[in-house]
Design a protein around this motif. Structure first.
Motif, PDB file in Angstrom:
ATOM      1  N   GLU A   1       0.799  -1.226   0.000  1.00  0.00           N
ATOM      2  CA  GLU A   1       0.000   0.000   0.000  1.00  0.00           C
ATOM      3  C   GLU A   1       0.831   1.275   0.000  1.00  0.00           C
ATOM      4  O   GLU A   1       0.287   2.371   0.075  1.00  0.00           O
ATOM      5  CB  GLU A   1      -0.935   0.012   1.224  1.00  0.00           C
ATOM      6  N   GLY A   2       2.161   1.134  -0.075  1.00  0.00           N
ATOM      7  CA  GLY A   2       3.026   2.300  -0.051  1.00  0.00           C
ATOM      8  C   GLY A   2       3.050   3.007   1.286  1.00  0.00           C
ATOM      9  O   GLY A   2       3.249   4.220   1.364  1.00  0.00           O
ATOM     10  N   THR A   3       2.887   2.257   2.377  1.00  0.00           N
ATOM     11  CA  THR A   3       2.810   2.857   3.710  1.00  0.00           C
ATOM     12  C   THR A   3       4.124   2.793   4.480  1.00  0.00           C
ATOM     13  O   THR A   3       4.235   3.411   5.545  1.00  0.00           O
ATOM     14  CB  THR A   3       1.726   2.160   4.550  1.00  0.00           C
ATOM     15  N   PHE A   4       5.116   2.060   3.972  1.00  0.00           N
ATOM     16  CA  PHE A   4       6.368   1.927   4.724  1.00  0.00           C
ATOM     17  C   PHE A   4       7.148   3.239   4.689  1.00  0.00           C
ATOM     18  O   PHE A   4       7.343   3.836   3.626  1.00  0.00           O
ATOM     19  CB  PHE A   4       7.240   0.810   4.147  1.00  0.00           C
ATOM     20  N   ARG A   5       7.588   3.671   5.864  1.00  0.00           N
ATOM     21  CA  ARG A   5       8.371   4.889   6.001  1.00  0.00           C
ATOM     22  C   ARG A   5       9.634   4.590   6.806  1.00  0.00           C
ATOM     23  O   ARG A   5       9.567   4.416   8.029  1.00  0.00           O
ATOM     24  CB  ARG A   5       7.563   5.984   6.706  1.00  0.00           C
ATOM     25  N   PRO A   6      10.799   4.540   6.160  1.00  0.00           N
ATOM     26  CA  PRO A   6      12.039   4.230   6.892  1.00  0.00           C
ATOM     27  C   PRO A   6      12.356   5.266   7.965  1.00  0.00           C
ATOM     28  O   PRO A   6      12.933   4.926   9.000  1.00  0.00           O
ATOM     29  CB  PRO A   6      13.110   4.215   5.798  1.00  0.00           C
ATOM     30  N   GLU A   7      11.960   6.542   7.730  1.00  0.00           N
ATOM     31  CA  GLU A   7      12.229   7.555   8.743  1.00  0.00           C
ATOM     32  C   GLU A   7      11.447   7.288  10.026  1.00  0.00           C
ATOM     33  O   GLU A   7      11.881   7.647  11.123  1.00  0.00           O
ATOM     34  CB  GLU A   7      11.912   8.954   8.206  1.00  0.00           C
ATOM     35  N   ARG A   8      10.277   6.650   9.904  1.00  0.00           N
ATOM     36  CA  ARG A   8       9.489   6.306  11.089  1.00  0.00           C
ATOM     37  C   ARG A   8      10.187   5.202  11.886  1.00  0.00           C
ATOM     38  O   ARG A   8      10.218   5.234  13.119  1.00  0.00           O
ATOM     39  CB  ARG A   8       8.081   5.868  10.687  1.00  0.00           C
ATOM     40  N   VAL A   9      10.746   4.218  11.185  1.00  0.00           N
ATOM     41  CA  VAL A   9      11.505   3.162  11.856  1.00  0.00           C
ATOM     42  C   VAL A   9      12.718   3.769  12.557  1.00  0.00           C
ATOM     43  O   VAL A   9      13.057   3.386  13.690  1.00  0.00           O
ATOM     44  CB  VAL A   9      11.949   2.084  10.839  1.00  0.00           C
ATOM     45  N   GLU A  10      13.357   4.724  11.901  1.00  0.00           N
ATOM     46  CA  GLU A  10      14.508   5.407  12.503  1.00  0.00           C
ATOM     47  C   GLU A  10      14.100   6.127  13.784  1.00  0.00           C
ATOM     48  O   GLU A  10      14.798   6.050  14.805  1.00  0.00           O
ATOM     49  CB  GLU A  10      15.096   6.398  11.503  1.00  0.00           C
ATOM     50  N   GLN A  11      12.962   6.837  13.754  1.00  0.00           N
ATOM     51  CA  GLN A  11      12.479   7.543  14.941  1.00  0.00           C
ATOM     52  C   GLN A  11      12.200   6.578  16.094  1.00  0.00           C
ATOM     53  O   GLN A  11      12.551   6.837  17.248  1.00  0.00           O
ATOM     54  CB  GLN A  11      11.203   8.314  14.604  1.00  0.00           C
ATOM     55  N   ILE A  12      11.555   5.463  15.770  1.00  0.00           N
ATOM     56  CA  ILE A  12      11.208   4.472  16.798  1.00  0.00           C
ATOM     57  C   ILE A  12      12.475   3.884  17.414  1.00  0.00           C
ATOM     58  O   ILE A  12      12.581   3.722  18.634  1.00  0.00           O
ATOM     59  CB  ILE A  12      10.320   3.366  16.197  1.00  0.00           C
ATOM     60  N   ALA A  13      13.458   3.553  16.560  1.00  0.00           N
ATOM     61  CA  ALA A  13      14.712   2.980  17.050  1.00  0.00           C
ATOM     62  C   ALA A  13      15.437   3.963  17.972  1.00  0.00           C
ATOM     63  O   ALA A  13      15.928   3.580  19.042  1.00  0.00           O
ATOM     64  CB  ALA A  13      15.600   2.588  15.871  1.00  0.00           C
ATOM     65  N   LYS A  14      15.496   5.235  17.573  1.00  0.00           N
ATOM     66  CA  LYS A  14      16.162   6.241  18.402  1.00  0.00           C
ATOM     67  C   LYS A  14      15.434   6.410  19.734  1.00  0.00           C
ATOM     68  O   LYS A  14      16.069   6.552  20.785  1.00  0.00           O
ATOM     69  CB  LYS A  14      16.219   7.572  17.662  1.00  0.00           C
ATOM     70  N   ALA A  15      14.097   6.427  19.700  1.00  0.00           N
ATOM     71  CA  ALA A  15      13.313   6.605  20.920  1.00  0.00           C
ATOM     72  C   ALA A  15      13.525   5.462  21.897  1.00  0.00           C
ATOM     73  O   ALA A  15      13.397   5.634  23.114  1.00  0.00           O
ATOM     74  CB  ALA A  15      11.835   6.749  20.583  1.00  0.00           C
TER      75      ALA A  15
ATOM     76  N   GLY B   1      16.394   3.828  22.162  1.00  0.00           N
ATOM     77  CA  GLY B   1      17.808   3.712  22.492  1.00  0.00           C
ATOM     78  C   GLY B   1      18.543   2.674  21.679  1.00  0.00           C
ATOM     79  O   GLY B   1      19.584   2.154  22.117  1.00  0.00           O
ATOM     80  N   LEU B   2      18.036   2.353  20.492  1.00  0.00           N
ATOM     81  CA  LEU B   2      18.671   1.356  19.640  1.00  0.00           C
ATOM     82  C   LEU B   2      19.538   2.026  18.580  1.00  0.00           C
ATOM     83  O   LEU B   2      19.349   3.205  18.255  1.00  0.00           O
ATOM     84  CB  LEU B   2      17.597   0.495  18.952  1.00  0.00           C
ATOM     85  N   ASP B   3      20.476   1.286  18.043  1.00  0.00           N
ATOM     86  CA  ASP B   3      21.295   1.773  16.937  1.00  0.00           C
ATOM     87  C   ASP B   3      20.435   1.789  15.682  1.00  0.00           C
ATOM     88  O   ASP B   3      20.177   0.744  15.081  1.00  0.00           O
ATOM     89  CB  ASP B   3      22.507   0.855  16.754  1.00  0.00           C
ATOM     90  N   HIS B   4      19.971   2.974  15.282  1.00  0.00           N
ATOM     91  CA  HIS B   4      19.014   3.055  14.177  1.00  0.00           C
ATOM     92  C   HIS B   4      19.619   2.591  12.855  1.00  0.00           C
ATOM     93  O   HIS B   4      18.918   2.055  11.996  1.00  0.00           O
ATOM     94  CB  HIS B   4      18.474   4.482  14.041  1.00  0.00           C
ATOM     95  N   ARG B   5      20.929   2.774  12.675  1.00  0.00           N
ATOM     96  CA  ARG B   5      21.564   2.306  11.438  1.00  0.00           C
ATOM     97  C   ARG B   5      21.543   0.780  11.365  1.00  0.00           C
ATOM     98  O   ARG B   5      21.279   0.211  10.300  1.00  0.00           O
ATOM     99  CB  ARG B   5      23.009   2.817  11.361  1.00  0.00           C
ATOM    100  N   HIS B   6      21.818   0.158  12.489  1.00  0.00           N
ATOM    101  CA  HIS B   6      21.793  -1.308  12.555  1.00  0.00           C
ATOM    102  C   HIS B   6      20.386  -1.837  12.301  1.00  0.00           C
ATOM    103  O   HIS B   6      20.193  -2.834  11.597  1.00  0.00           O
ATOM    104  CB  HIS B   6      22.296  -1.754  13.926  1.00  0.00           C
ATOM    105  N   VAL B   7      19.395  -1.143  12.854  1.00  0.00           N
ATOM    106  CA  VAL B   7      18.003  -1.544  12.668  1.00  0.00           C
ATOM    107  C   VAL B   7      17.601  -1.402  11.204  1.00  0.00           C
ATOM    108  O   VAL B   7      17.011  -2.317  10.611  1.00  0.00           O
ATOM    109  CB  VAL B   7      17.068  -0.708  13.566  1.00  0.00           C
ATOM    110  N   LEU B   8      17.907  -0.271  10.596  1.00  0.00           N
ATOM    111  CA  LEU B   8      17.522  -0.037   9.199  1.00  0.00           C
ATOM    112  C   LEU B   8      18.190  -1.027   8.251  1.00  0.00           C
ATOM    113  O   LEU B   8      17.584  -1.468   7.267  1.00  0.00           O
ATOM    114  CB  LEU B   8      17.878   1.400   8.795  1.00  0.00           C
ATOM    115  N   LYS B   9      19.439  -1.393   8.537  1.00  0.00           N
ATOM    116  CA  LYS B   9      20.138  -2.353   7.688  1.00  0.00           C
ATOM    117  C   LYS B   9      19.534  -3.752   7.784  1.00  0.00           C
ATOM    118  O   LYS B   9      19.702  -4.558   6.872  1.00  0.00           O
ATOM    119  CB  LYS B   9      21.617  -2.397   8.067  1.00  0.00           C
ATOM    120  N   SER B  10      18.861  -4.021   8.888  1.00  0.00           N
ATOM    121  CA  SER B  10      18.322  -5.375   9.095  1.00  0.00           C
ATOM    122  C   SER B  10      16.932  -5.547   8.502  1.00  0.00           C
ATOM    123  O   SER B  10      16.384  -6.648   8.528  1.00  0.00           O
ATOM    124  CB  SER B  10      18.277  -5.691  10.590  1.00  0.00           C
TER     125      SER B  10
END
Length: 339
Positions: free
Chosen positions: A190-204, A206-215
């Protein structure tokens, strides 16, 4: 997690309420063994050529058809396999049976018959992935379960995609911290995926957002045939990305748009049935958690109660291990276990 206006994911758990009906009492209990570390996926040395009755020519045909490992072949249906490699249904069935025998002998999958005690021990070793919401995790008795298909359905804005985005972050965490310590496959229809939202959640969190996005491996799907093709070859992507969580958001939107009218209903339902049965087999054999989101429809003949029902009919209802209805209630989201 479900409050779209929440500035921080750490406070989101306070914005979720849950409702249980009688069906939720049948969910098996979780145990402390779920927090123990485990490898994301078994590393298999088995090859297509190791299967009895499959020679170099047949192995080449299978690989050209996208079946590159014994696990891929084990979850195939005989009719579909016969069509893909241009052989008889009987031969295809024999290949699948031989593959399953090889996997049982290698202790990758369990035997045809096991005792109830052995089945209980297997249930105890299942892993769960936190949804990021304490209330929702309690409803699921620990989080999203592996070897199961969990369905979230509700109106637009009810929090379905928000849960999926949060799971992308939580799945990367160690098993002892409520994650699966693995990659994630996110199939976006549906075109709903937003990588910036995953980045925000990871930062909130306390996770390594780069590691999360790469996975997180994202696949954008544009029509129903493409979705069916991706699900047919999903086994090799699970191995490639070492994924223990597969998210499909949403499972029915493309089929619902392309198969309009009563004349196409039977064809649509059969295609959905084929996809869902494959997902169920993948969840069992690969020991992964599968999340599907579903749309809703309104029943005009409902005069009392909530007229909102999940789309897809009984086909989707029977295939989902756990079915959760999400609805808006002011600033919060309510999750109700339906089945």
């Amino acid at each position: 997690m479900l409050d779209r206006k929440a500035p921080s994911e750490s406070n989101a758990k306070d914005n979720v309420r849950t409702e249980n009906d009688d069906a939720s009492s049948n969910i098996p209990s979780s145990t402390d063994t779920e927090s123990e570390a485990s490898s994301p996926l078994p590393i298999l040395d088995l090859k297509i050529e190791d299967i009895e009755g499959i020679g170099p020519t047949t192995a080449k045909k299978l690989k050209e058809a996208g079946i590159v490992s014994p696990l891929d072949l084990a979850v195939a249906s005989a009719e579909e396999l016969a069509e893909r490699i241009n052989t008889s249904k009987e031969s295809a069935a024999s290949f699948i049976i031989s593959t399953q025998k090889l996997l049982r002998d290698s202790k990758v999958i369990e035997k045809e018959f096991v005792t109830a005690e052995a089945a209980l021990e297997k249930r105890k070793t299942m892993h769960r992935c936190s949804t990021g919401s304490k209330a929702l995790d309690e409803l699921l008795l620990g989080g999203i379960e592996t070897q199961a298909v969990t369905e979230f359905y509700g109106e637009f804005g009810s929090g379905k995609s928000q849960i999926c985005h949060t799971l992308c972050a939580t799945a990367r965490q160690p098993t002892g911290s409520g994650g699966l310590d693995s990659g994630v496959i996110y199939i976006d229809t549906e075109g709903t995926f937003r990588p910036e939202r995953v980045e925000q959640i990871a930062k909130a969190r306390g996770l390594d957002h780069r590691h999360v996005l790469k996975s997180v491996a994202v696949c954008k799907v544009y029509n129903s045939s493409h979705l069916e093709l991706i699900i047919k070859g999903l086994g090799r992507y699970i191995l490639e990305f070492k994924a223990k969580l597969v998210i499909i958001d949403s499972i029915i939107s493309l089929h619902r748009a392309e198969f309009a009218g009563r004349g196409t209903l039977a064809d649509r339902q059969q295609r959905l049935n084929s996809m869902l049965h494959r997902l169920v087999r993948l969840a069992e054999i690969f020991n992964i958690a599968i999340i599907i989101t579903n749309q809703v429809q309104t029943s005009p003949d409902t005069f009392f109660g909530d007229p909102t029902k999940a789309a897809g009919g009984n086909i989707l209802g029977h295939s989902s291990t756990y079915r959760i209805y999400l609805r808006k209630s002011g600033e919060t989201r309510v999750a109700r276990m339906i089945d």
